[in-house]
Design a protein around this motif. Structure first.
Motif, PDB file in Angstrom:
ATOM      1  N   GLY A  48      24.762  57.144 -54.963  1.00  0.00           N
ATOM      2  CA  GLY A  48      25.087  55.860 -53.916  1.00  0.00           C
ATOM      3  C   GLY A  48      25.292  56.537 -52.265  1.00  0.00           C
ATOM      4  O   GLY A  48      25.215  57.675 -52.168  1.00  0.00           O
ATOM      5  N   PRO A  49      26.004  55.621 -51.562  1.00  0.00           N
ATOM      6  CA  PRO A  49      25.949  56.137 -50.337  1.00  0.00           C
ATOM      7  C   PRO A  49      27.227  56.911 -49.924  1.00  0.00           C
ATOM      8  O   PRO A  49      28.269  56.529 -49.766  1.00  0.00           O
ATOM      9  CB  PRO A  49      26.220  54.559 -49.509  1.00  0.00           C
ATOM     10  N   LEU A  50      26.950  58.304 -49.804  1.00  0.00           N
ATOM     11  CA  LEU A  50      27.946  59.241 -49.500  1.00  0.00           C
ATOM     12  C   LEU A  50      27.348  59.687 -48.090  1.00  0.00           C
ATOM     13  O   LEU A  50      26.321  60.450 -47.971  1.00  0.00           O
ATOM     14  CB  LEU A  50      27.906  60.318 -50.580  1.00  0.00           C
ATOM     15  N   VAL A  51      28.245  59.501 -46.891  1.00  0.00           N
ATOM     16  CA  VAL A  51      28.013  59.981 -45.766  1.00  0.00           C
ATOM     17  C   VAL A  51      29.034  60.610 -44.858  1.00  0.00           C
ATOM     18  O   VAL A  51      30.111  60.637 -45.301  1.00  0.00           O
ATOM     19  CB  VAL A  51      27.515  58.520 -44.986  1.00  0.00           C
ATOM     20  N   ILE A  52      28.413  61.107 -43.804  1.00  0.00           N
ATOM     21  CA  ILE A  52      29.588  61.623 -42.930  1.00  0.00           C
ATOM     22  C   ILE A  52      30.164  60.447 -41.867  1.00  0.00           C
ATOM     23  O   ILE A  52      29.482  59.528 -41.817  1.00  0.00           O
ATOM     24  CB  ILE A  52      28.752  62.372 -41.729  1.00  0.00           C
ATOM     25  N   GLY A  53      31.525  60.675 -41.767  1.00  0.00           N
ATOM     26  CA  GLY A  53      32.271  59.776 -40.959  1.00  0.00           C
ATOM     27  C   GLY A  53      33.120  60.200 -39.880  1.00  0.00           C
ATOM     28  O   GLY A  53      33.338  61.378 -40.147  1.00  0.00           O
ATOM     29  N   SER A 103      32.707  58.060 -48.964  1.00  0.00           N
ATOM     30  CA  SER A 103      31.749  57.332 -49.921  1.00  0.00           C
ATOM     31  C   SER A 103      32.227  55.946 -49.742  1.00  0.00           C
ATOM     32  O   SER A 103      33.009  55.248 -49.856  1.00  0.00           O
ATOM     33  CB  SER A 103      32.450  57.768 -51.342  1.00  0.00           C
ATOM     34  N   LEU A 104      30.903  55.150 -49.675  1.00  0.00           N
ATOM     35  CA  LEU A 104      30.953  53.667 -49.257  1.00  0.00           C
ATOM     36  C   LEU A 104      31.051  53.086 -50.783  1.00  0.00           C
ATOM     37  O   LEU A 104      30.679  53.667 -51.564  1.00  0.00           O
ATOM     38  CB  LEU A 104      29.861  53.367 -48.341  1.00  0.00           C
ATOM     39  N   GLY A 153      26.569  66.684 -38.182  1.00  0.00           N
ATOM     40  CA  GLY A 153      25.732  65.568 -38.154  1.00  0.00           C
ATOM     41  C   GLY A 153      26.459  64.294 -37.411  1.00  0.00           C
ATOM     42  O   GLY A 153      27.599  64.210 -37.509  1.00  0.00           O
ATOM     43  N   GLU A 154      25.540  63.329 -36.848  1.00  0.00           N
ATOM     44  CA  GLU A 154      26.004  62.053 -36.479  1.00  0.00           C
ATOM     45  C   GLU A 154      26.736  61.374 -37.997  1.00  0.00           C
ATOM     46  O   GLU A 154      26.183  61.275 -38.931  1.00  0.00           O
ATOM     47  CB  GLU A 154      25.050  61.247 -36.100  1.00  0.00           C
ATOM     48  N   PRO A 155      27.559  60.418 -37.539  1.00  0.00           N
ATOM     49  CA  PRO A 155      28.362  59.395 -38.468  1.00  0.00           C
ATOM     50  C   PRO A 155      27.109  58.721 -39.200  1.00  0.00           C
ATOM     51  O   PRO A 155      26.109  58.289 -38.601  1.00  0.00           O
ATOM     52  CB  PRO A 155      29.141  58.465 -37.742  1.00  0.00           C
ATOM     53  N   GLY A 156      27.049  58.527 -40.377  1.00  0.00           N
ATOM     54  CA  GLY A 156      26.165  57.893 -41.308  1.00  0.00           C
ATOM     55  C   GLY A 156      25.051  58.784 -42.068  1.00  0.00           C
ATOM     56  O   GLY A 156      24.254  58.315 -42.703  1.00  0.00           O
ATOM     57  N   ASP A 158      23.594  61.488 -44.301  1.00  0.00           N
ATOM     58  CA  ASP A 158      23.793  61.737 -45.840  1.00  0.00           C
ATOM     59  C   ASP A 158      24.626  63.098 -45.994  1.00  0.00           C
ATOM     60  O   ASP A 158      24.203  64.030 -45.180  1.00  0.00           O
ATOM     61  CB  ASP A 158      22.499  61.974 -46.574  1.00  0.00           C
ATOM     62  N   ALA A 159      25.587  63.143 -46.677  1.00  0.00           N
ATOM     63  CA  ALA A 159      26.681  64.095 -46.747  1.00  0.00           C
ATOM     64  C   ALA A 159      26.344  65.209 -47.683  1.00  0.00           C
ATOM     65  O   ALA A 159      26.926  66.362 -47.773  1.00  0.00           O
ATOM     66  CB  ALA A 159      27.922  63.775 -46.807  1.00  0.00           C
ATOM     67  N   ARG A 160      25.455  64.891 -48.588  1.00  0.00           N
ATOM     68  CA  ARG A 160      25.246  65.682 -49.917  1.00  0.00           C
ATOM     69  C   ARG A 160      24.771  66.998 -49.349  1.00  0.00           C
ATOM     70  O   ARG A 160      25.425  68.260 -49.752  1.00  0.00           O
ATOM     71  CB  ARG A 160      24.012  65.038 -50.767  1.00  0.00           C
ATOM     72  N   PRO A 161      23.572  67.060 -48.464  1.00  0.00           N
ATOM     73  CA  PRO A 161      23.107  68.802 -48.211  1.00  0.00           C
ATOM     74  C   PRO A 161      24.311  69.235 -47.259  1.00  0.00           C
ATOM     75  O   PRO A 161      24.181  70.665 -47.082  1.00  0.00           O
ATOM     76  CB  PRO A 161      21.727  68.203 -47.536  1.00  0.00           C
ATOM     77  N   ILE A 162      24.912  68.598 -46.425  1.00  0.00           N
ATOM     78  CA  ILE A 162      26.072  69.091 -45.639  1.00  0.00           C
ATOM     79  C   ILE A 162      27.080  69.832 -46.311  1.00  0.00           C
ATOM     80  O   ILE A 162      27.547  70.989 -45.734  1.00  0.00           O
ATOM     81  CB  ILE A 162      26.662  68.043 -44.533  1.00  0.00           C
ATOM     82  N   VAL A 163      27.582  69.113 -47.312  1.00  0.00           N
ATOM     83  CA  VAL A 163      28.717  69.739 -48.152  1.00  0.00           C
ATOM     84  C   VAL A 163      28.094  70.491 -49.246  1.00  0.00           C
ATOM     85  O   VAL A 163      29.029  71.143 -50.070  1.00  0.00           O
ATOM     86  CB  VAL A 163      29.873  68.637 -48.451  1.00  0.00           C
TER      87      VAL A 163
END
Length: 841
Positions: A48-53, A103-104, A153-156, A158-163
């Motif tokens: 699902g939508p896991l993003v940077i905020g 996590s949205l 990264g900018e908000p929105g 994808d956070a998976r590769p970043i974390v």
């Protein structure tokens, strides 16, 4: 050791750009160089939508039992509207402007935890700001949510590769002799050999790990004086200082992530740095609050009974063998194991001392086991730490802390202890080929030894190698170790498996046959075999009440016991057998009959065994001196029993296990060993732990080889055993070793049986009467057995009747009743003369 695949790939990718393998291939690489893995597992999947905020505003909600915040978070276009996302959160470790992981609604976190929009605390919460535990990066809940550098990264996004959620964690089993591999440095060196890659040592070039130490000032002068007492056996001790750090600075997420995936919990910047350096280089470190250190430092042995509170807030009573680091205020750290609360890093710490040292392996291991305190530091020190990287570890730690929390690295450095030269090992070039049966070229042997860090010089004739092991490999001490390294790196699977032909043997030795026969005989008679532990409690014989000069107190003390309470080798099997009995009874097994067949250890001489020089073959006198110092290890057999020997049922009532059963177990052993066993009463004073009136001496060829019967009531009470517990122990080694060759004789003539009942005093042993009958009845007597003991008022006070069955047979004729009666009367007369016995009608 737990380690993430991404970290290994990053370190090896520094000198091998683009290198990458699958988890299965990496697992095979570990195995190729001799490391077993306990397994590997991917980080649990988040869908699902896991993003940077980015947190734009925070409203503190009041009126609740715990602090609650209503946050408006920028998640870009990930929510489909571009509007700020309303999220309720209880964490406190972020501020407005923090970059977080969101996590949205529609996200499913590890553990099948689905995120949805809901009303809570009077606000609508459409998502969740995530912690490392919620994303599967840690086993336990951390203090707060993940905060990232805004540049990720900018908000929105994808956070998976970043974390780093697309990663795999390996659990590598490190053998005790290869402590260098308890680090990313050691494991990547081995993997470089497994995959034929170029290896760059992060201890020599920290840029491999992305650490720049160019800003660390050269060491000039000393910080404070450190006294390293020789009795501690510590080899090196170093200190560096960082002043003026931000006490509120947190470790960056990349460092926290590596720590968590390696099983470490992030604490604070200074502590996290020490743990990261330990995992990277294998050098355990400790951080002191410099403002809490008073005066100079002394590394010494603790005073017996000295008290010290470790970082786990447990107050410990120290032993004289423990090594401690002290200042003018007292003890600051339990060396090699754990620091103390006196000088620990706190939320107000601004000045930090980093300590790196090389502690004695055996001393650290004993301290860790003595206090039941196994730490990540002690695991490494007791396996061996590279003494040459003390300075490097200090510089790397200082550079990392300044990068994270600011501050200034002091130019002074305290460094005590010299770096010892590793011994040179001479090895013939052909030796690995001879051992493996595979031809290895000289170039191959040299290159493999250099891969593990050895310096190799070839002799003038070219037939021998002069090999100097690296400082991180103290396990390389002889040529056989070098051969093992060559074979391991070349691949053990390439060595042919040739099963040798089994030589023709002569079967079991007489002693082995006897041991097997005894075990089978006891098992056939209903006894269950156990394996008695050789270790017994140190207070066992005090519990029994043995005299100080009792022979059974000649125990061998174990220098490094697995359990401090069981630090001696038993001179008897009974303590272990009775403990096994007690454990089974505690688990509901109230009727038991057990046997054990094991060696005991009886101390000879005083002190430790002599250690002959290894420079030449020991003389015959030296060999004999070593043999004489070793304990005697006779083979003993023991049985214990309690409860019912025969169970009750439709066939009738049960029967209790008694001393007679214990005595019969000794007879079973004697028959299996092919010896004649005699019984005799113990003397009136008794023989602990046996009951003085219900115990028999076991005699073979005139020598006492054991005892059987009931245990002393006081011993039973002290051990918490059931009343009237019985046992038997016999020295098998003391029995004459014979190999009977049975040659049964079948007679054509029948036997005649007559009974003889004798009234004797109650104190007269039945066995003594039986022996007199056997001697006096004549050569026609084939067998005499006691079959009844009768007591009655008609016999007289203090009298008993012993009834024996006499079997007569002649080799050449059929006997008459008169001939048998003559032998029977002769036996009665002999008993009357010896014991005053009278015949009972």
């Amino acid at each position: 050791m737990l380690i993430a695949q991404s970290w290994v790939t990053k370190l090896l990718g520094y000198s091998n750009p683009g290198w990458n393998v699958s988890a299965e291939e990496l697992d095979s690489g570990y195995v190729r160089v001799g490391f077993e893995t306990e397994g590997y597992a991917a980080i649990p999947e988040t869908t699902g939508p896991l993003v940077i905020g980015r947190v734009e505003s925070i409203e503190e909600l009041t009126g609740f039992k715990k602090p609650i915040r209503h946050c408006m978070v920028n998640v870009g276009d990930a929510n489909g509207t571009g509007e700020l996302q309303s999220i309720v959160c209880g964490a406190r470790n972020f501020v407005e402007g923090s970059t977080v992981v969101v996590s949205l609604p529609g996200t499913v976190l590890p553990g099948n935890f689905a995120i949805a929009t809901r009303e809570t605390y009077g606000r609508m919460s459409a998502g969740m700001i995530c912690s490392a535990a919620e994303l599967g990066l840690a086993d336990k809940q951390n203090s707060g949510i993940i905060t990232l550098d805004p540049s990720v990264g900018e908000p929105g996004t994808d956070a998976r590769p970043i974390v780093g959620l697309l990663d795999t964690v390996f659990d590598v089993n490190i053998t005790p002799d290869r402590g260098y591999a308890l680090s990313a440095r050691g494991l990547t060196r081995e993997l470089a050999s497994a995959f034929n890659l170029t290896f760059t040592d992060p201890a020599q070039d920290p840029k491999v790990a992305g650490i720049d130490v160019s800003g660390v000032p050269a060491a000039e002068g000393s910080l404070i004086d450190v006294t390293l007492e020789p009795s501690t056996k510590a080899r090196r001790f170093g200190l560096r200082k960082v002043s003026g750090i931000d006490p509120k600075a947190e470790s960056p997420f990349w460092m926290q992530r590596e720590l968590m995936l390696c099983g470490q919990r992030p604490v604070n910047a200074a502590t996290d740095v020490t743990n990261y350096v330990m995992l990277l280089l294998g050098q355990p470190m400790h951080a002191f609050d410099a403002d809490k250190v008073a005066g100079n430092l002394v590394v010494r042995n603790a005073t017996q009974g000295e008290k010290f509170e470790t970082l786990d807030h447990v107050k410990r009573e120290l032993n004289a063998e423990d090594v401690v680091i002290c200042d003018d205020n007292g003890i600051s750290s339990l060396a090699g194991v754990m620091g103390g609360t006196v000088s620990e890093i706190s939320e107000e710490t601004t000045n930090v001392y980093f300590e790196a040292a090389t502690w004695d392996q055996i001393t650290t291991a004993r301290t860790s086991r003595r206090h039941k305190l196994s730490s990540e530091a002690s695991r490494r020190f007791e396996r061996g730490v590279d003494p040459a990287i003390v300075e490097v570890a200090l510089d790397v730690a200082c550079a990392l802390l300044v990068e994270i929390a600011g501050g200034t690295i002091e130019s002074g450095r305290t460094l005590v202890g010299e770096l010892e030269t590793m011994p040179t090992i001479t090895m013939r070039v052909e030796r690995p080929s001879e051992m493996a049966g595979v031809a290895y070229s000289r170039e191959t042997v040299i290159s493999r030894l250099e891969e593990v860090g050895c310096s190799v010089a070839v002799s003038e004739c070219g037939g021998k190698l002069e090999v100097t092991p690296p400082t991180w490999r103290p396990d390389l001490g002889e040529s056989a170790d070098l051969v093992e390294e060559v074979l391991r790196l070349e691949g053990l699977e390439s060595i042919p498996s040739i099963v040798p032909s089994a030589p023709v043997g002569r079967g079991l030795t007489p002693a082995q046959k006897r041991r097997r026969a005894i075990g089978h005989a006891l098992a056939y008679n209903g006894y269950l075999e156990i394996l008695p532990t050789p270790f017994i409690r140190q207070d066992t014989f005090d519990t029994w009440g043995l005299d100080a000069d009792d022979e059974r107190r000649k125990v061998v003390t174990v220098q490094n016991p697995l359990d401090a309470d069981y630090a001696v080798l038993g001179t008897t099997l009974l303590p272990s057998m009775l403990e096994a009995l007690s454990r089974n009874i505690a688990r509901g097994q109230t009727s038991l009959s057990l046997f054990g067949l094991q060696q005991v250890a009886i101390k000879r001489g005083e002190g430790s065994s002599p250690m002959p020089s290894v420079k030449q073959r020991p003389s015959a006198e030296e060999v004999q001196a070593v043999l004489d110092s070793l304990p005697e290890q006779p083979l003993h057999v023991a049985t214990v029993g309690t409860g019912l020997a025969e169970f009750e049922g439709p066939w009738g009532t049960g029967r209790e296990y008694t001393y007679a059963d214990a005595v019969e177990s000794a007879r079973v052993v004697a028959r299996a060993a092919g010896v004649e066993l005699e019984l005799a009463n113990t003397d009136e004073s008794g023989y602990l732990p046996w009951h003085p009136g219900r115990c028999a001496q076991l005699i073979v060829d005139g020598a006492v080889v054991g005892h059987a019967g009931e245990l002393h009531p006081q011993v039973i009470e002290r051990l918490g055993l059931p009343a009237r517990t019985c046992a038997m122990e016999l020295d098998v080694t003391a029995l004459p070793l014979t190999e009977p060759a049975p040659a049964p004789v079948l007679s054509a003539f029948p036997t005649l049986k007559q009974d003889l009942a004798l009234v004797v005093d109650e104190a007269t042993p039945a066995e003594s009467v039986r022996k007199v009958i056997a001697e006096a009845a004549g050569e026609l007597l084939e067998k005499v057995e006691l079959f009844d003991v009768y007591r009655s008022e008609t016999l007289g006070e203090g009298k008993k009747s012993l009834a024996f069955a006499l079997t007569f047979r002649a080799k050449d004729r059929t006997l008459t009743d008169d001939e048998c009666s003559e032998g029977r009367l002769a036996a009665a007369d002999a008993a009357a003369a010896k014991f005053g016995a009278t015949m009972r009608a």
